[in-house]
Design a protein around this motif. Structure first.
Motif, PDB file in Angstrom:
ATOM      1  N   ASN A 154      14.531  -8.075  44.730  1.00 53.37           N
ATOM      2  CA  ASN A 154      15.059  -7.618  43.433  1.00 53.37           C
ATOM      3  C   ASN A 154      16.255  -8.446  42.977  1.00 53.37           C
TER       4      ASN A 154
ATOM      5  N   CYS B  12      11.474  -7.764  37.646  1.00 50.50           N
ATOM      6  CA  CYS B  12      12.866  -7.405  37.332  1.00 50.50           C
ATOM      7  C   CYS B  12      13.213  -7.706  35.879  1.00 50.50           C
ATOM      8  N   THR B  13      13.945  -6.791  35.251  1.00 48.98           N
ATOM      9  CA  THR B  13      14.640  -7.086  34.009  1.00 48.98           C
ATOM     10  C   THR B  13      16.137  -6.994  34.314  1.00 48.98           C
TER      11      THR B  13
ATOM     12  N   ASN C 267      19.881  -6.340  35.068  1.00 47.89           N
ATOM     13  CA  ASN C 267      20.609  -5.086  35.267  1.00 47.89           C
ATOM     14  C   ASN C 267      22.039  -5.392  35.724  1.00 47.89           C
TER      15      ASN C 267
ATOM     16  N   CYS D 229      18.141  -6.102  40.799  1.00 45.34           N
ATOM     17  CA  CYS D 229      17.711  -6.816  39.579  1.00 45.34           C
ATOM     18  C   CYS D 229      18.891  -7.362  38.770  1.00 45.34           C
ATOM     19  N   LYS D 230      20.011  -7.603  39.440  1.00 45.21           N
ATOM     20  CA  LYS D 230      21.121  -8.265  38.774  1.00 45.21           C
ATOM     21  C   LYS D 230      20.837  -9.770  38.657  1.00 45.21           C
TER      22      LYS D 230
ATOM     23  N   SER E 279      14.115  -3.089  28.143  1.00 42.67           N
ATOM     24  CA  SER E 279      15.564  -3.117  27.963  1.00 42.67           C
ATOM     25  C   SER E 279      15.905  -4.019  26.784  1.00 42.67           C
TER      26      SER E 279
END
Length: 325
Positions: free
Chosen positions: A183, A128-129, A131, A151-152, A72
């Motif tokens: 996540n 996680c990246t 989000n 993944c926030k 991302s």
């Protein structure tokens, strides 16, 4: 006139330095820029971004400093981004010029012998990246089932604390009753992280910057933890304030005072099992207790500048399959 020119030049130099520093997180050093090929000598948490916005990924060997590698783009408005690693991280450099990092061996003394080969295979930590983002002004309680953070990035407001070492800060999450939290990325202010009341499970969690503590056991239970990463904590990564069984698998933890601490002066039994982890730059060591009833074991893991594995009056504290890197 000459003095004025020199003074102006100095100010511009300071401004340039301050601006460039925002292209890497605090405590990180740039190893290459977007479009270049970087290299690290072992599994390393690499930041990619600019202007204070970053995504992270555990990487090893050579890789392209690019959106494709990290999955991302943390800041599409900036064309020039940097890849950076913790100042005490593994290796690093571009394909044309090596800027070798600190690769010194860690101290791994223990109450039992440690193996020097075969440890730490397949360590990735959290995956996680970012989000999206969530601002947290009151603790999120997970009492049953599964809370999937998607993944926030969850960042606490000052209503929970300021992310310093001050006592009495509130957690971003409470997990209890056998529930699962997964996540989640804890942002630059993680306040007092995650509290456990009874049995709980967490999976795929990353602490960008550990506040007072990353995790605290408040009431007895069995805590299962896997696929986590945590960075930059002045004191403890894990604080244990009640009798418990703690199982941790696949973690990357860097730059803490110590990895786990049982509440000082207590004698209740804590049983800790850690496997497939990469632990580096502990100011004091890994496991610390004053309890002659507690046990700890670390297996198949990688250590660097980690201090003593076992500190205090353990009933049993052992290690095997440990690699220094």
């Amino acid at each position: 006139m000459l003095k004025k020119i020199l003074f102006t030049t100095a100010l511009l130099g300071c401004a340039t330095s301050a601006f460039s520093a925002t292209n890497r997180p605090d405590g990180y050093v740039t190893i290459c820029k977007v479009g270049q090929t970087c290299s690290v000598s072992g599994s390393t948490n690499v930041a990619f971004g600019a202007a204070g916005a970053f995504v992270y990924k555990i990487l090893s060997g050579s890789f392209s400093c690019s959106v494709a590698t990290f999955g991302s783009d943390p800041i599409p408005s900036k064309s020039v981004k940097e890849c950076s690693i913790p100042k005490n991280g593994s290796g690093g450099g571009t394909s044309s010029s090596s800027t070798g990092g600190n690769n010194s061996s860690s101290s791994t003394s223990s109450s039992s012998s440690s193996s020097s080969d075969g440890g730490g295979g397949g360590i990735t930590g959290a995956t996680c990246t970012p989000n999206g983002a969530v601002t947290v002004s009151s603790t999120i309680r997970v009492s049953s089932g599964t809370y999937d953070g998607g993944c926030k990035v969850f960042t606490a407001t000052t209503a929970l604390g300021d992310g310093s070492q001050k006592e009495g800060q509130k957690p971003v999450f409470i997990v209890e009753g056998g529930a699962t939290l997964k996540n989640v990325i804890l942002g630059s202010n993680a306040a007092d992280g995650i509290h456990f009341y009874g049995s709980a499970n967490i999976e795929n969690i990353r602490w960008t910057n550990v506040g007072e503590d990353a995790m605290t056991v408040k009431e007895s239970g069995t805590i299962n933890i896997k696929n986590i990463s945590a960075f930059q904590g002045d004191d403890k990564f894990f604080q244990v304030n009640a009798a418990s069984t703690i199982n941790i698998n696949n973690c990357v933890v860097d730059d803490m005072g110590k990895y786990l601490r049982q509440n000082g002066g207590t004698t209740f039994a804590v049983n800790v099992s850690v496997s497939n982890c990469q632990i580096s730059n502990m100011g004091e060591g890994i496991f610390r207790t004053d309890s002659p009833n507690s046990t700890a074991r670390i297996t198949n893991s990688r250590l660097r500048n980690a201090g003593d594995i076992c500190i205090g009056k353990w009933k049993s504290c052992t290690s095997s399959g440990i690699t220094s890197y």
